[in-house]
Write a protein that holds these residues in place. Structure first.
Motif, PDB file in Angstrom:
ATOM      1  N   VAL A 131       0.914  -1.227  -0.032  1.00 52.23           N
ATOM      2  CA  VAL A 131      -0.072   0.053   0.019  1.00 52.23           C
ATOM      3  C   VAL A 131       0.765   1.264   0.039  1.00 52.23           C
ATOM      4  O   VAL A 131       0.417   2.240  -0.351  1.00 52.23           O
ATOM      5  CB  VAL A 131      -0.864  -0.008   1.252  1.00 52.23           C
ATOM      6  N   PHE A 166       3.885   5.915  11.561  1.00 52.00           N
ATOM      7  CA  PHE A 166       3.690   7.271  10.968  1.00 52.00           C
ATOM      8  C   PHE A 166       3.178   8.099  12.007  1.00 52.00           C
ATOM      9  O   PHE A 166       2.911   7.682  12.973  1.00 52.00           O
ATOM     10  CB  PHE A 166       2.688   7.145   9.809  1.00 52.00           C
ATOM     11  N   THR A 218       1.989  12.266  12.454  1.00 53.83           N
ATOM     12  CA  THR A 218       1.701  13.633  11.735  1.00 53.83           C
ATOM     13  C   THR A 218       2.864  14.736  12.475  1.00 53.83           C
ATOM     14  O   THR A 218       3.144  15.601  11.748  1.00 53.83           O
ATOM     15  CB  THR A 218       0.380  14.134  11.919  1.00 53.83           C
ATOM     16  N   THR A 276      -4.455  11.382  15.974  1.00 48.58           N
ATOM     17  CA  THR A 276      -3.189  11.710  15.144  1.00 48.58           C
ATOM     18  C   THR A 276      -2.257  12.457  16.097  1.00 48.58           C
ATOM     19  O   THR A 276      -2.972  13.437  16.872  1.00 48.58           O
ATOM     20  CB  THR A 276      -3.539  12.227  13.573  1.00 48.58           C
ATOM     21  N   THR A 277      -0.928  12.457  15.931  1.00 50.07           N
ATOM     22  CA  THR A 277      -0.054  13.076  16.788  1.00 50.07           C
ATOM     23  C   THR A 277       0.043  14.611  16.752  1.00 50.07           C
ATOM     24  O   THR A 277       0.274  15.169  17.899  1.00 50.07           O
ATOM     25  CB  THR A 277       1.200  12.439  16.717  1.00 50.07           C
ATOM     26  N   ALA A 298      -3.020  19.828   5.896  1.00 48.57           N
ATOM     27  CA  ALA A 298      -1.951  19.076   4.648  1.00 48.57           C
ATOM     28  C   ALA A 298      -1.499  17.789   5.318  1.00 48.57           C
ATOM     29  O   ALA A 298      -1.565  16.822   4.886  1.00 48.57           O
ATOM     30  CB  ALA A 298      -1.021  20.050   4.278  1.00 48.57           C
ATOM     31  N   SER A 299      -0.765  18.101   6.621  1.00 48.37           N
ATOM     32  CA  SER A 299      -0.240  16.806   7.115  1.00 48.37           C
ATOM     33  C   SER A 299      -1.086  15.725   7.388  1.00 48.37           C
ATOM     34  O   SER A 299      -0.481  14.472   7.435  1.00 48.37           O
ATOM     35  CB  SER A 299       0.679  17.120   8.076  1.00 48.37           C
ATOM     36  N   GLU A 300      -2.268  15.948   8.100  1.00 46.36           N
ATOM     37  CA  GLU A 300      -3.011  15.144   8.174  1.00 46.36           C
ATOM     38  C   GLU A 300      -3.587  14.268   7.050  1.00 46.36           C
ATOM     39  O   GLU A 300      -3.426  12.989   6.972  1.00 46.36           O
ATOM     40  CB  GLU A 300      -4.317  15.606   8.990  1.00 46.36           C
ATOM     41  N   PHE A 346      -1.527  13.980   4.325  1.00 47.56           N
ATOM     42  CA  PHE A 346      -0.403  13.269   3.616  1.00 47.56           C
ATOM     43  C   PHE A 346      -0.229  12.031   4.646  1.00 47.56           C
ATOM     44  O   PHE A 346      -0.165  10.842   3.901  1.00 47.56           O
ATOM     45  CB  PHE A 346       0.570  14.094   3.742  1.00 47.56           C
ATOM     46  N   ILE A 347      -0.491  12.119   5.736  1.00 50.79           N
ATOM     47  CA  ILE A 347      -0.253  10.866   6.702  1.00 50.79           C
ATOM     48  C   ILE A 347      -1.293   9.908   6.673  1.00 50.79           C
ATOM     49  O   ILE A 347      -0.979   8.754   6.574  1.00 50.79           O
ATOM     50  CB  ILE A 347       0.020  11.284   8.087  1.00 50.79           C
ATOM     51  N   TYR A 352      -2.771   9.372   3.888  1.00 51.07           N
ATOM     52  CA  TYR A 352      -2.603   8.557   2.557  1.00 51.07           C
ATOM     53  C   TYR A 352      -1.118   7.724   3.064  1.00 51.07           C
ATOM     54  O   TYR A 352      -1.237   6.583   2.831  1.00 51.07           O
ATOM     55  CB  TYR A 352      -2.160   9.543   1.499  1.00 51.07           C
ATOM     56  N   TYR A 353      -0.307   8.104   3.618  1.00 51.14           N
ATOM     57  CA  TYR A 353       0.773   7.589   3.864  1.00 51.14           C
ATOM     58  C   TYR A 353       0.777   6.528   4.618  1.00 51.14           C
ATOM     59  O   TYR A 353       1.313   5.090   4.369  1.00 51.14           O
ATOM     60  CB  TYR A 353       2.031   8.484   4.405  1.00 51.14           C
ATOM     61  N   SER A 354      -0.100   6.548   5.537  1.00 52.57           N
ATOM     62  CA  SER A 354      -0.184   5.228   6.709  1.00 52.57           C
ATOM     63  C   SER A 354      -0.756   4.029   5.902  1.00 52.57           C
ATOM     64  O   SER A 354      -0.268   3.100   6.414  1.00 52.57           O
ATOM     65  CB  SER A 354      -1.120   5.779   7.682  1.00 52.57           C
ATOM     66  N   GLY A 355      -1.113   4.088   4.776  1.00 57.00           N
ATOM     67  CA  GLY A 355      -1.793   2.930   4.045  1.00 57.00           C
ATOM     68  C   GLY A 355      -2.953   2.265   4.689  1.00 57.00           C
ATOM     69  O   GLY A 355      -3.454   1.209   4.235  1.00 57.00           O
ATOM     70  N   SER A 356      -3.298   2.932   5.798  1.00 59.98           N
ATOM     71  CA  SER A 356      -4.326   2.062   6.614  1.00 59.98           C
ATOM     72  C   SER A 356      -5.794   2.503   5.564  1.00 59.98           C
ATOM     73  O   SER A 356      -5.998   3.677   5.562  1.00 59.98           O
ATOM     74  CB  SER A 356      -4.637   2.747   8.035  1.00 59.98           C
ATOM     75  N   ARG A 397      -7.269   6.355   5.288  1.00 62.04           N
ATOM     76  CA  ARG A 397      -7.525   6.701   3.816  1.00 62.04           C
ATOM     77  C   ARG A 397      -9.024   7.239   3.629  1.00 62.04           C
ATOM     78  O   ARG A 397      -9.432   8.376   2.936  1.00 62.04           O
ATOM     79  CB  ARG A 397      -6.748   5.668   2.798  1.00 62.04           C
TER      80      ARG A 397
END
Lengths: 425, 485
Positions: A125, A230, A232, B269-270, B329-331, B333-334, B336-340, B344
């Motif tokens: 993914v 990951f 943020t 989210t952190t 934006a970072s939310e 991006f992450i 998407y990036y998380s792959g979860s 997504r």
């Protein structure tokens, strides 16, 4: 102003230059020896030491330019005498660009996703983001863009100073470098205004670029070492760490420069105190960011996030290092820079500065190394690899930094907010 | 005109003049007596238009009170809150109002520590807004408990009910964070008032107004303005400023953790803590401008709340707007990036709605979170962009309009977070929809009524600007004369 311009130009003293070159040779030597001998373990240690130092020193250089941008944007008067000391980090930017390029060649060793991509129910993914061509190209693009704009910004800042120095001390001041900088420089009075207004336009753009670009560098080069994890906040946490480390370094440099060039009437005790307060504030901010990241992950305890923290805060030997870092980067600067009296002793805050820089180096170390070791087989490997490669980077950083600083007025003499004495307002 | 840059040949440097030489207040032209008179004049018997305005706010408050009565009487089921959306308008309002409070503490404490001179004219009003906003915010968790009369169960003390609060719950942390914040804000507010209360007390005694003197005298704490008192006062003020500064960070961080501690996609989210803090300051400063710009026009305070003050606040609004934009934006991006797939899905759902049924023109009606999302992006990221221009920042009306957009955007940001994530959690079988009922809307309107009623009363009963500090900011007349200016 004349006195500053007279004092400014310098060549690095031979003994220091020799020492820095020895560092560079040792570092480069260790790098090649590490790559060619020592097998797989040696390869890994060499690359990890290289990566740590690349992101650490590049981060410091970025933060240096960033502080100059902040001072420009906020019209802060207290930071003026340090502006050039911050901008001199631009000297390291070309080298840090090369270092990042070199890291790409180690990505096969460093980044697991290059050979064993993360799978979710059998689907890769993350391959859309974590693939080598995209990784290399986007980072080169980011770096080129940030560095080009940074250099443009620094150039607009030093030009009027060089011109003013030449006006005061004759047209051969600064030699070839100054010639090159002043190429096409018109009437001084008009240029000063033009460049000031230009600088006010570049600064916000660069600040935005740095916030986004710096975050992506942190995410790409460090966070993806552990490809499942990951966060943020990671980009912000890394940038705040950079700024903290740079402020620490600036304490060291400012006190040294103050003694060496006799510019006590610009870098006054009050301003050093302000700088020390800044380091204090950044210790708090850094701890706040670290805590905000930690507690959210700890509390939710999700399988894709928690291992990153379990490894670092509960598995030995990292747990000990984790604790030492909290004490070293947060507690000691916090308590040590709290009393007003202590903040006003130049030699004391210089030691504090060195301490913060070392502490922040270990923060990066703890971000990188545990991600690269096999689960359950953790060990702190501190030896020649780490020591010599770090020395090499110190050599390159300070050689490029001092070379740059030696060619320009050491204090922004044409700056609108520079004033000789400081009344606390 | 815009920014002017001139070359000063004697100084050898550029002189940039953004604010026509006024460092915050029109320092050079005012004397102590004038400041006193103008400030005390603001507390004179109000005009009819004031009562009309107050009536409007009271009507909104009345609507809120009526809705509240129905809500409490019938029970929480009368609202649109139901499984799976347990947090609707009420928690949105809670987070919104807590956020509004942050600007006051930032301006009064943080800018005091960083010696920003432009805070002087606006900090008193901003601080009052903090106190009122936290009071407004505090109503909502109480209401949301369903049985507000049992709210004291949240206080941990040994009791015959054998109840003990769950310290592991972020909601309990919130109780402590908000009450701490409220008490420190009130004390800091009262502390700042002391020298001004003495002025009002003396004025009331001079004019023979016994009732006023009776009210103001205890608040002045026997202030005589001696050196001795000033030394202790300034120390105390500094310590309170230093205590209040971490509170700016802690309160909204903990509010954000009400969300981030859970494992709900889009909440966990952190970046939430710093993102909420920046958002709170963003919305708070906007509310300060929304309130103070009309006040400045009504009372003719252009010499105090100068364009420079408005510009400085505008710059802070731009800055925090960019932080908020960065967090959005970072939310994404992450996400998407998380792959979860859940991450997504929620970040697709927020802007575009259902994944499979989404078409450009769409047969499906747009849902509420979608409206909230686009309003949030427009109002918080795009609407403040004009403030980059000097001309816009210098135009009080333009700033006022933009800050209203920001207020709307920040409310919808909170709703976007609360609403969308709960509507679409993990299991599609457990998805749901949320629409507020009339009582929730009524109480929301009422909360604005409550806040503005309190502020309107404040503006006529306590000095809305720090008289003593305004005097400190002027050039001392004697020294000024000696210099021959």
């Amino acid at each position: 102003m004349k006195d500053i311009a007279e004092k400014s130009l310098f060549t690095i003293p031979d003994n220091i230059k020799r020492l820095l070159w020895v560092f560079i040779i040792l570092g480069a030597g260790m790098f090649f020896v590490g790559l060619l001998t020592g097998g797989e373990a040696g390869l890994e240690r060499t690359w990890q030491a290289f990566l740590i130092n690349t992101v650490f020193w590049a981060g410091i250089a970025h933060a240096g330019i960033f502080f100059s941008v902040i001072w420009q944007l906020t019209d802060a008067k207290w930071g003026r005498p340090f502006k050039r000391l911050a901008e001199a980090c631009a000297g390291f930017l070309p080298y840090s660009f090369v270092m990042f390029i070199i890291v790409f060649f180690g990505s096969g060793v460093l980044y697991e996703w290059t050979y064993n991509p993360f799978l979710h129910h059998g689907v890769a993914v993350k391959a859309g983001w974590l693939n080598l061509p995209f990784f290399v190209s986007r980072n080169i693009a980011w770096l080129l863009l940030i560095y080009a704009v940074s250099w443009w910004f620094v150039k607009t800042s030093i030009k009027p100073d060089i011109a003013l120095a030449r006006k005061l001390l004759g047209s051969d001041w600064g030699g070839k470098f100054a010639d090159k900088m002043l190429d096409g420089y018109g009437d001084h009075e008009e240029e000063v205004i033009r460049l000031e207004l230009l600088s006010r336009k570049i600064a916000p753009a660069l600040a935005l670029l740095y916030a986004f670009g710096g975050s992506f560098l942190a995410w790409d080069f460090i966070m993806t070492l552990d490809q499942e994890w990951f966060s943020t906040l990671f980009g912000v946490f890394f940038i705040v760490g950079n700024m903290h480390a740079f402020m620490g370094l600036l304490l060291v440099i400012a006190v040294t420069v103050r003694n060496r060039f006799g510019i006590e009437e610009y870098i006054t005790i009050n301003r050093l105190h302000d700088l020390a307060k800044m380091v204090f504030a950044f210790s708090l901010l850094w701890a706040y960011m670290g805590y905000s990241q930690y507690i959210v992950i700890w509390y939710a305890d999700l399988p894709e996030e928690t291992p990153y923290l379990v490894i670092r805060s509960m598995e030995q030997p990292w747990a000990t290092m984790f604790l030492l870092i909290i004490i070293g980067v947060f507690a000691i600067p916090f308590l040590g820079l709290l009393p007003k009296t202590l903040c006003r002793i130049p030699n004391y805050i210089r030691v504090m500065g060195i301490w913060v820089v070392i502490g922040q180096w270990f923060v990066v170390y703890l971000m990188v190394v545990p991600s690269l070791q096999d689960f359950g087989h953790y060990h702190v490997s501190m030896g020649m690899h780490e020591l010599l490669i770090t020395l090499g980077f110190i050599g390159i950083f300070f050689l490029s930094y001092l070379t740059f600083l030696g060619k320009v007025p050491i204090i922004p003499i044409s700056d609108k907010h520079l004033c000789r004495t400081w009344h606390g307002h | 005109m815009g920014t002017t840059a001139e070359y000063n040949a004697t100084a050898g440097k550029v002189v940039i003049d953004e604010h026509q030489g006024h460092p915050g207040i029109k320092a050079t032209t005012l004397d102590y007596g004038q400041i006193n008179d103008e400030m005390l004049a603001m507390l004179d018997k109000p005009r009819p238009s004031y009562y009309l305005l107050l009536l409007g706010f009271l009507m909104a408050l009345g609507l809120g009170a009526l809705s509240l009565a129905i809500q409490v009487d019938v029970g929480i089921g009368y609202s649109g809150i139901s499984h799976p959306i347990a947090w609707g308008f009420y928690i949105t309002n809670f987070v919104f109002w807590i956020g509004i409070g942050h600007a006051g503490t930032l301006i009064s404490a943080v800018f005091y520590l960083t010696r920003a001179p432009w805070r002087t004219a606006i900090y008193r009003s901003a601080e009052a807004m903090t106190v009122f906003a936290v009071m407004t915010a505090g109503l909502f968790p109480l209401l949301h408990t369903g049985r507000p009369w049992l709210a004291y169960w949240l206080i941990p003390y040994p009791n015959e009910r054998m109840l003990w609060v769950n310290f592991k719950s972020p909601l309990v942390w919130d109780v402590f964070a908000v009450t701490t914040y409220m008490s420190v804000s009130i004390m800091f507010f009262m502390l700042g008032l002391i020298p001004d209360m003495a002025i009002l007390r003396d004025e009331a005694i001079r004019k023979g107004k016994k009732l006023k003197a009776l009210i103001y005298a205890p608040m002045a704490l026997a202030w005589r303005g001696t050196n001795h008192q000033w030394i202790h006062y300034m120390r105390g003020y500094l310590i309170f400023a230093a205590l209040a500064t971490p509170l700016v960070f802690s309160v909204h961080s903990i509010v954000s953790w009400d969300f981030a501690m859970s494992s709900v996609p889009g909440w966990h989210t952190t970046i939430f803590a710093p993102y909420f803090v920046a958002g709170a300051i963003f919305s708070g400063l906007s509310m300060v401008m929304t309130v103070l710009i009309p006040m400045r026009a009504v009372f003719g305070l252009q010499d105090y709340i100068t364009n420079h003050v408005i510009q400085s606040v505008s710059k802070m609004i731009i800055f925090t707007s960019m932080i908020v934009g960065y967090a959005y934006a970072s939310e994404f991006f992450i996400g998407y990036y998380s792959g979860s797939p859940f991450e997504r899905a929620i970040f697709y759902y927020r802007p575009f709605g259902e994944m499979e049924s989404w078409t450009l023109l769409g047969e499906n009606q747009i849902n509420f979170p979608q409206i909230a999302f686009w309003l949030m992006v427009f109002c918080n990221v795009i609407a403040p962009i004009p403030l980059w221009r000097w001309k816009i920042r210098n135009n009080a009306l333009a700033v006022w309009i933009i800050t209203i957009f920001v207020n709307i955007g920040m409310w919808f940001e909170r709703f976007n977070i609360v609403g969308s994530s709960l509507q679409h959690e993990y299991d599609p079988a457990a998805w749901g929809e949320y629409w507020p009922t009339v009582v929730e809307v009524g109480i929301t309107v009422g909360s604005f009524g409550f806040f503005f009623t309190l502020f309107t009363l404040f503006a006529k009963s306590l000095p809305p600007m720090a008289i003593m500090e305004l005097k400190e900011a002027t050039n001392p007349p004697m020294r000024n004369a000696a210099k021959g200016h």
